[in-house]
Design a protein around this motif. Structure first.
Motif, PDB file in Angstrom:
ATOM      1  N   LYS A  12       0.766  -1.194   0.065  1.00 52.28           N
ATOM      2  CA  LYS A  12      -0.052   0.034   0.013  1.00 52.28           C
ATOM      3  C   LYS A  12       0.955   1.184  -0.130  1.00 52.28           C
ATOM      4  O   LYS A  12       1.813   1.262   0.720  1.00 52.28           O
ATOM      5  CB  LYS A  12      -1.052  -0.018   1.182  1.00 52.28           C
ATOM      6  CG  LYS A  12      -1.789   1.255   1.311  1.00 52.28           C
ATOM      7  CD  LYS A  12      -2.545   1.039   2.549  1.00 52.28           C
ATOM      8  CE  LYS A  12      -3.620   2.438   2.896  1.00 52.28           C
ATOM      9  NZ  LYS A  12      -4.224   2.376   4.191  1.00 52.28           N
ATOM     10  N   VAL A  14       1.534   4.809   1.128  1.00 57.68           N
ATOM     11  CA  VAL A  14       1.173   5.597   2.147  1.00 57.68           C
ATOM     12  C   VAL A  14       1.489   6.890   1.749  1.00 57.68           C
ATOM     13  O   VAL A  14       0.642   7.817   1.969  1.00 57.68           O
ATOM     14  CB  VAL A  14       2.208   5.105   3.295  1.00 57.68           C
ATOM     15  CG1 VAL A  14       1.698   6.270   4.568  1.00 57.68           C
ATOM     16  CG2 VAL A  14       1.961   3.813   3.630  1.00 57.68           C
ATOM     17  N   VAL A  32       6.761   5.884   0.214  1.00 55.01           N
ATOM     18  CA  VAL A  32       6.578   4.959   1.589  1.00 55.01           C
ATOM     19  C   VAL A  32       5.772   3.939   1.204  1.00 55.01           C
ATOM     20  O   VAL A  32       4.455   4.327   0.761  1.00 55.01           O
ATOM     21  CB  VAL A  32       6.398   6.026   2.471  1.00 55.01           C
ATOM     22  CG1 VAL A  32       6.412   5.135   3.898  1.00 55.01           C
ATOM     23  CG2 VAL A  32       7.361   6.930   2.892  1.00 55.01           C
ATOM     24  N   GLU A  34       3.662   0.536   2.503  1.00 56.83           N
ATOM     25  CA  GLU A  34       3.398  -0.354   3.683  1.00 56.83           C
ATOM     26  C   GLU A  34       3.090  -1.629   3.203  1.00 56.83           C
ATOM     27  O   GLU A  34       2.444  -2.047   2.304  1.00 56.83           O
ATOM     28  CB  GLU A  34       1.898   0.245   4.493  1.00 56.83           C
ATOM     29  CG  GLU A  34       1.391  -0.775   5.460  1.00 56.83           C
ATOM     30  CD  GLU A  34       0.104  -0.232   5.785  1.00 56.83           C
ATOM     31  OE1 GLU A  34      -0.928  -1.333   6.173  1.00 56.83           O
ATOM     32  OE2 GLU A  34      -0.051   0.955   6.032  1.00 56.83           O
ATOM     33  N   SER A  35       4.069  -2.656   3.534  1.00 61.50           N
ATOM     34  CA  SER A  35       3.912  -4.100   3.449  1.00 61.50           C
ATOM     35  C   SER A  35       3.301  -4.787   4.488  1.00 61.50           C
ATOM     36  O   SER A  35       2.727  -4.205   5.486  1.00 61.50           O
ATOM     37  CB  SER A  35       5.257  -4.382   2.938  1.00 61.50           C
ATOM     38  OG  SER A  35       6.000  -4.647   4.417  1.00 61.50           O
ATOM     39  N   ASP A  39       6.303  -0.160   7.244  1.00 58.75           N
ATOM     40  CA  ASP A  39       6.451   0.921   6.330  1.00 58.75           C
ATOM     41  C   ASP A  39       7.931   1.157   6.186  1.00 58.75           C
ATOM     42  O   ASP A  39       8.782   1.332   6.851  1.00 58.75           O
ATOM     43  CB  ASP A  39       5.618   2.168   6.855  1.00 58.75           C
ATOM     44  CG  ASP A  39       4.342   2.221   7.065  1.00 58.75           C
ATOM     45  OD1 ASP A  39       3.748   1.113   6.814  1.00 58.75           O
ATOM     46  OD2 ASP A  39       3.751   2.984   7.596  1.00 58.75           O
ATOM     47  N   ASP A  41      10.767   3.053   3.234  1.00 59.17           N
ATOM     48  CA  ASP A  41      11.234   4.297   2.192  1.00 59.17           C
ATOM     49  C   ASP A  41      11.534   3.431   1.001  1.00 59.17           C
ATOM     50  O   ASP A  41      12.462   2.485   1.218  1.00 59.17           O
ATOM     51  CB  ASP A  41      12.145   5.062   2.665  1.00 59.17           C
ATOM     52  CG  ASP A  41      11.654   6.163   3.538  1.00 59.17           C
ATOM     53  OD1 ASP A  41      10.481   6.363   3.915  1.00 59.17           O
ATOM     54  OD2 ASP A  41      12.773   6.767   4.406  1.00 59.17           O
ATOM     55  N   GLU A  57      -1.907   7.501  -3.481  1.00 61.69           N
ATOM     56  CA  GLU A  57      -1.749   7.591  -2.029  1.00 61.69           C
ATOM     57  C   GLU A  57      -2.794   6.767  -1.401  1.00 61.69           C
ATOM     58  O   GLU A  57      -4.165   7.068  -1.743  1.00 61.69           O
ATOM     59  CB  GLU A  57      -1.334   8.528  -1.476  1.00 61.69           C
ATOM     60  CG  GLU A  57       0.143   9.161  -1.585  1.00 61.69           C
ATOM     61  CD  GLU A  57       0.301  10.522  -0.994  1.00 61.69           C
ATOM     62  OE1 GLU A  57      -0.438  10.977  -0.098  1.00 61.69           O
ATOM     63  OE2 GLU A  57       1.323  11.098  -1.113  1.00 61.69           O
ATOM     64  N   SER A  60      -3.403   0.106  -3.042  1.00 67.15           N
ATOM     65  CA  SER A  60      -2.457  -0.779  -3.076  1.00 67.15           C
ATOM     66  C   SER A  60      -2.095  -1.424  -4.529  1.00 67.15           C
ATOM     67  O   SER A  60      -3.000  -1.241  -5.406  1.00 67.15           O
ATOM     68  CB  SER A  60      -3.178  -2.013  -2.214  1.00 67.15           C
ATOM     69  OG  SER A  60      -3.125  -1.628  -0.956  1.00 67.15           O
TER      70      SER A  60
END
Length: 223
Positions: A12, A14, A32, A34-35, A39, A41, A57, A60
């Motif tokens: 996703k 972020v 950034v 989100e796995s 999170d 970079d 943003e 996913s």
């Protein structure tokens, strides 16, 4: 969308740290993500101008799918934007190939301890098929934290520091310094308990030769 862990299927976004029209240099943080672990970079492995954001943003995308388009110059942004709708799905397709070709190498042993995970050869550019490990920044037995630099990889573009996306203890190097591995193939194994290192060494004995043999043969056959 990069694979930020060996179990990640989608990520996703972020935040985008670059906007359409911005100049992007190799190594710049562009987003950034989100796995399923944390999170992280995500740095750019190619330079150019951000022409189009395909995944906004809060949305996913599957690992290996296109999330944005870079153009070579600002003047090419318009044409890159127009082509992205048809080019993006095609560009994502080759990313699936390494997982198929890497499957034999990934079965590095049947007796891996619970919690063991693989460090995979990342795709450092959209055209990279394999990478050469210039240096391992960690040795077997070392503690690895998420975000630590674990190796330096030479791709078809440049030498890049590669960070760990999972934590653990480095149990086995499957591809030694100076050797190459296919994108998506395992190059090392992490364990959660230092006591499991010996078990991994026994389980994957002979794996380094197998993991390095195919890329080496491909390199020798290349013109």
């Amino acid at each position: 969308m990069p694979a930020l862990s060996s179990t990640m299927k989608e990520g996703k976004i972020v935040q985008w740290t670059k906007s359409v029209g911005d100049r992007v240099e190799v190594g710049d943080v562009v987003m950034v993500v989100e796995s399923d672990k944390a999170d992280m970079d995500v740095e750019a492995f190619e330079s150019g101008f951000l022409a189009k954001i395909l995944v906004p943003e809060g949305s996913s995308a599957a690992v290996g799918s296109a999330v944005a388009v870079l153009a070579g110059s600002k003047e090419e942004i318009a044409s890159a934007t127009g082509a992205s709708s048809s080019a993006a799905p095609a560009a994502a397709a080759p990313q699936a190939a390494p997982s198929d070709t890497a499957a034999p190498a990934a079965s590095s042993g049947g007796g891996l301890p619970a919690g063991a995970s693989e460090i995979l050869m990342p795709a450092l550019s959209s055209t990279m098929k394999q990478g050469k490990i210039v240096q391992w920044a960690k040795a077997v037995g070392d503690r690895v934290e998420t975000g630590d630099i674990v190796m330096v990889v030479e791709s078809d573009k440049a030498d890049m520091d590669v960070e760990a996306f999972e934590s653990g203890y480095l149990a086995k190097l499957l591809v030694p310094e100076g050797s190459s591995g296919a994108v998506g193939a395992p190059v090392a194994i992490l364990v959660q308990d230092k006591k499991d290192i010996d078990a991994v060494a026994n389980a994957v004995s002979g794996a380094p030769a197998a993991a390095a043999a195919a890329p080496a043969a491909a390199a020798a056959a290349a013109p």
